[in-house]
Design a protein around this motif. Sequence first.
Motif, PDB file in Angstrom:
ATOM      1  N   SER A 164      -4.394   0.639   3.528  1.00  0.00           N
ATOM      2  CA  SER A 164      -5.281  -0.521   3.693  1.00  0.00           C
ATOM      3  C   SER A 164      -6.685  -0.113   4.141  1.00  0.00           C
ATOM      4  O   SER A 164      -6.895   0.941   4.736  1.00  0.00           O
ATOM      5  CB  SER A 164      -4.681  -1.460   4.747  1.00  0.00           C
ATOM      6  N   PRO A 206       2.843   2.765  11.099  1.00  0.00           N
ATOM      7  CA  PRO A 206       2.066   3.849  10.494  1.00  0.00           C
ATOM      8  C   PRO A 206       2.731   4.252   9.197  1.00  0.00           C
ATOM      9  O   PRO A 206       3.901   3.914   8.962  1.00  0.00           O
ATOM     10  CB  PRO A 206       2.164   4.969  11.532  1.00  0.00           C
ATOM     11  N   SER A 207       2.003   4.942   8.343  1.00  0.00           N
ATOM     12  CA  SER A 207       2.625   5.394   7.106  1.00  0.00           C
ATOM     13  C   SER A 207       3.848   6.258   7.450  1.00  0.00           C
ATOM     14  O   SER A 207       3.819   7.023   8.422  1.00  0.00           O
ATOM     15  CB  SER A 207       1.617   6.166   6.265  1.00  0.00           C
ATOM     16  N   THR A 217      -8.679  -1.492  21.818  1.00  0.00           N
ATOM     17  CA  THR A 217      -8.569  -2.323  20.614  1.00  0.00           C
ATOM     18  C   THR A 217      -7.178  -2.232  19.983  1.00  0.00           C
ATOM     19  O   THR A 217      -6.406  -1.317  20.266  1.00  0.00           O
ATOM     20  CB  THR A 217      -9.607  -1.896  19.561  1.00  0.00           C
ATOM     21  N   THR A 228       0.840  -1.210   0.000  1.00  0.00           N
ATOM     22  CA  THR A 228       0.000   0.000   0.000  1.00  0.00           C
ATOM     23  C   THR A 228       0.872   1.256   0.000  1.00  0.00           C
ATOM     24  O   THR A 228       0.916   1.979  -1.001  1.00  0.00           O
ATOM     25  CB  THR A 228      -0.925   0.009   1.233  1.00  0.00           C
ATOM     26  N   ARG A 235      -2.621  -6.136  10.731  1.00  0.00           N
ATOM     27  CA  ARG A 235      -2.615  -6.455   9.304  1.00  0.00           C
ATOM     28  C   ARG A 235      -1.339  -7.175   8.919  1.00  0.00           C
ATOM     29  O   ARG A 235      -0.256  -6.873   9.444  1.00  0.00           O
ATOM     30  CB  ARG A 235      -2.831  -5.170   8.491  1.00  0.00           C
ATOM     31  N   ARG A 286     -11.896   2.950   7.446  1.00  0.00           N
ATOM     32  CA  ARG A 286     -11.132   3.674   6.416  1.00  0.00           C
ATOM     33  C   ARG A 286     -11.287   2.876   5.129  1.00  0.00           C
ATOM     34  O   ARG A 286     -10.888   1.714   5.078  1.00  0.00           O
ATOM     35  CB  ARG A 286      -9.653   3.775   6.805  1.00  0.00           C
ATOM     36  N   SER A 312     -11.825   6.254  13.577  1.00  0.00           N
ATOM     37  CA  SER A 312     -10.522   5.874  13.060  1.00  0.00           C
ATOM     38  C   SER A 312      -9.779   7.170  12.801  1.00  0.00           C
ATOM     39  O   SER A 312     -10.135   7.914  11.903  1.00  0.00           O
ATOM     40  CB  SER A 312     -10.683   5.074  11.774  1.00  0.00           C
ATOM     41  N   PRO A 313      -8.791   7.463  13.613  1.00  0.00           N
ATOM     42  CA  PRO A 313      -8.207   8.793  13.533  1.00  0.00           C
ATOM     43  C   PRO A 313      -7.576   9.110  12.183  1.00  0.00           C
ATOM     44  O   PRO A 313      -7.339  10.272  11.890  1.00  0.00           O
ATOM     45  CB  PRO A 313      -7.171   8.796  14.658  1.00  0.00           C
ATOM     46  N   GLY A 314      -7.348   8.109  11.344  1.00  0.00           N
ATOM     47  CA  GLY A 314      -6.913   8.398   9.980  1.00  0.00           C
ATOM     48  C   GLY A 314      -7.975   9.192   9.253  1.00  0.00           C
ATOM     49  O   GLY A 314      -7.757   9.690   8.163  1.00  0.00           O
ATOM     50  N   HIS A 374       1.726  -4.664  12.349  1.00  0.00           N
ATOM     51  CA  HIS A 374       1.948  -5.577  11.234  1.00  0.00           C
ATOM     52  C   HIS A 374       2.402  -6.931  11.764  1.00  0.00           C
ATOM     53  O   HIS A 374       3.247  -6.989  12.651  1.00  0.00           O
ATOM     54  CB  HIS A 374       2.999  -5.010  10.274  1.00  0.00           C
ATOM     55  N   ILE A 389      -1.260   0.939  13.518  1.00  0.00           N
ATOM     56  CA  ILE A 389      -1.500  -0.401  12.985  1.00  0.00           C
ATOM     57  C   ILE A 389      -0.322  -1.297  13.377  1.00  0.00           C
ATOM     58  O   ILE A 389       0.834  -0.862  13.338  1.00  0.00           O
ATOM     59  CB  ILE A 389      -1.605  -0.356  11.444  1.00  0.00           C
ATOM     60  N   ALA A 439     -10.812   4.416  20.237  1.00  0.00           N
ATOM     61  CA  ALA A 439     -11.543   3.600  19.274  1.00  0.00           C
ATOM     62  C   ALA A 439     -12.018   2.356  20.008  1.00  0.00           C
ATOM     63  O   ALA A 439     -11.295   1.765  20.775  1.00  0.00           O
ATOM     64  CB  ALA A 439     -10.608   3.219  18.138  1.00  0.00           C
ATOM     65  N   ARG A 448       3.057  12.530  15.533  1.00  0.00           N
ATOM     66  CA  ARG A 448       1.693  11.980  15.513  1.00  0.00           C
ATOM     67  C   ARG A 448       1.009  12.247  16.840  1.00  0.00           C
ATOM     68  O   ARG A 448       1.589  12.016  17.897  1.00  0.00           O
ATOM     69  CB  ARG A 448       1.780  10.477  15.264  1.00  0.00           C
ATOM     70  N   ASN A 508      -3.934   8.957  18.324  1.00  0.00           N
ATOM     71  CA  ASN A 508      -4.121   8.224  17.072  1.00  0.00           C
ATOM     72  C   ASN A 508      -3.377   6.890  17.137  1.00  0.00           C
ATOM     73  O   ASN A 508      -2.151   6.844  17.064  1.00  0.00           O
ATOM     74  CB  ASN A 508      -3.600   9.083  15.906  1.00  0.00           C
TER      75      ASN A 508
HETATM   76  O1  TXA Z   1      -1.785   0.471   4.405  1.00  0.00           O
HETATM   77  C1  TXA Z   1      -1.613   0.779   5.596  1.00  0.00           C
HETATM   78  O2  TXA Z   1      -2.464   0.565   6.471  1.00  0.00           O
HETATM   79  C2  TXA Z   1      -0.308   1.468   5.973  1.00  0.00           C
HETATM   80  C3  TXA Z   1       0.827   0.456   5.738  1.00  0.00           C
HETATM   81  C4  TXA Z   1       2.174   0.985   6.131  1.00  0.00           C
HETATM   82  O3  TXA Z   1       0.520  -0.740   6.383  1.00  0.00           O
HETATM   83  N1  TXA Z   1      -0.314   1.935   7.322  1.00  0.00           N
HETATM   84  C5  TXA Z   1      -1.053   3.002   7.690  1.00  0.00           C
HETATM   85  O4  TXA Z   1      -0.952   3.314   9.019  1.00  0.00           O
HETATM   86  O5  TXA Z   1      -1.748   3.643   6.931  1.00  0.00           O
HETATM   87  P1  TXA Z   1      -1.458   4.686   9.643  1.00  0.00           P
HETATM   88  O6  TXA Z   1      -1.026   4.662  11.059  1.00  0.00           O
HETATM   89  O7  TXA Z   1      -1.008   5.829   8.838  1.00  0.00           O
HETATM   90  O8  TXA Z   1      -3.007   4.535   9.621  1.00  0.00           O
HETATM   91  C6  TXA Z   1      -3.593   3.670  10.532  1.00  0.00           C
HETATM   92  C7  TXA Z   1      -5.083   3.858  10.514  1.00  0.00           C
HETATM   93  C8  TXA Z   1      -5.446   5.182  11.081  1.00  0.00           C
HETATM   94  O9  TXA Z   1      -6.627   5.632  10.432  1.00  0.00           O
HETATM   95  C9  TXA Z   1      -5.718   4.819  12.529  1.00  0.00           C
HETATM   96  O10 TXA Z   1      -6.547   5.739  13.154  1.00  0.00           O
HETATM   97  C10 TXA Z   1      -6.390   3.476  12.361  1.00  0.00           C
HETATM   98  O11 TXA Z   1      -5.686   2.861  11.329  1.00  0.00           O
HETATM   99  N2  TXA Z   1      -6.254   2.675  13.559  1.00  0.00           N
HETATM  100  C11 TXA Z   1      -5.127   2.205  14.136  1.00  0.00           C
HETATM  101  N3  TXA Z   1      -5.423   1.510  15.246  1.00  0.00           N
HETATM  102  C12 TXA Z   1      -6.770   1.541  15.384  1.00  0.00           C
HETATM  103  C13 TXA Z   1      -7.686   1.023  16.342  1.00  0.00           C
HETATM  104  N4  TXA Z   1      -7.272   0.322  17.381  1.00  0.00           N
HETATM  105  N5  TXA Z   1      -9.000   1.259  16.142  1.00  0.00           N
HETATM  106  C14 TXA Z   1      -9.437   1.965  15.081  1.00  0.00           C
HETATM  107  N6  TXA Z   1      -8.622   2.489  14.140  1.00  0.00           N
HETATM  108  C15 TXA Z   1      -7.299   2.283  14.295  1.00  0.00           C
END
Ligand code: TXA
Length: 362
Positions: free
Chosen positions: A179, A136-137, A111, A29, A115, A194, A235-237, A61, A59, A227, A52, A56
């Motif tokens: 993702s 995270p990205s 939570t 991604t 992935r 998301r 989802s803070p993204g 991995h 994720i 969350a 950050r 927020n």
């Molecule tokens: O494709 C992807 O997901 C990329 C690649 C590197 O794997 N990673 C990514 O991570 O986009 P990040 O941290 O930029 O985005 C993570 C998203 C955010 O919207 C965050 O809020 C959400 O996932 N998230 C993370 N943990 C969460 C949780 N426990 N509950 C709800 N949303 C969560």
Amino acid sequence: MPATGPTAFIDRAAAALRLGGLVAFPTETVYGLGADALNPLAVAAVFALKGRPAHNPLIVHVTGPDMARQLAAEWPPWADTLARAFWPGPLTIVLPASPRVPHAVRAGGPTVALRAPAHPTAEALLAAFGGPLVGPSANPSGFVSPTTAEHVRAGFPDAVAHGDLLVLDGGPCRSGIESTVVAMTPDATLRVLRPGVIGPSELAAVLGLPADRVVFSLQHADAGAPASVCTPLASPGQLASHYAPRAPAVLVTRDQWPTLLASLPADRRRSVALLARGPWPESGAARQITLPDEPGGFAAGLYAALRELDALAPTLITIEAPPAPPPAGSPPAGTGSRDADLWRAIADRLARATSTQPRSRP
Ligand code: TXA
Ligand code: MG
């Protein structure tokens, strides 16, 4: 003689991770900013480097379902079905967290988001490290996600120069947008927190759910609201100003284009940039990038194109609006609905890229 080549890089990166270091790695991604998910100090360094907000969550991995189960308090059948259908791949599953997952990773919430990425370098790194990695990205918070190693280096030049961040170069990312993030509610509705490459039609089909049991839940996160799978999910993204270039950006249709140009003073008109879907001859834009008018190709090139246009410091980045979604109630079958789902995920990113205030350049 010391080993050279890709394996040596992976071993060096895994060793750095074991010491609490940061390693940026390619996924299918976008590039992720990796650190040992079970080491709170390493996780803190990720938040600090990205800038950050602490509310927020990150994720995590994993190599696959076996590692994921160690990090979740439960592994329900729906999660198992999704993981087996889509992992390794661009699907992030939110589940109640095991107490092993540090608070910082979940931003204090109950939570964890899991992935398994589908990229040979990410998979080799996870295997060599032998444990879960936050990812995270790999961009300063709120900015456009990186789809090449060069984007990562450009985002964190000092950390790279000082050896505080190793960057594994796996070439350009295949999918180009982040993702799909999902969670299940207690009333058996799958919430898409998301939108991403894997769309609601595919998710519903794999789970055997009626289409109206897969819903979007894209409300903006409130600062500090954890969350949770029980309350309306944040989802803070989904913060409005995510994925944004520094120059102001607007969505525009071909019909609106002449009016928009005419409304600008001549000196500003000369530095308007345009990101088009398919050929757009003689637009009059100072700089134009044309991406394929097909959602896979558009998504794969989107972030690199935004960065390239942004680097010219234009007065305005205009982005051709994505196609209108099909009318509700009559979803096209097969490839048609996959394309519509992916355009929807792209539209989500574009809405965020164009919803922010212009930011100052560093
Ligand atoms: O494709 C992807 O997901 C990329 C690649 C590197 O794997 N990673 C990514 O991570 O986009 P990040 O941290 O930029 O985005 C993570 C998203 C955010 O919207 C965050 O809020 C959400 O996932 N998230 C993370 N943990 C969460 C949780 N426990 N509950 C709800 N949303 C969560
Ligand atoms: Mg991000």
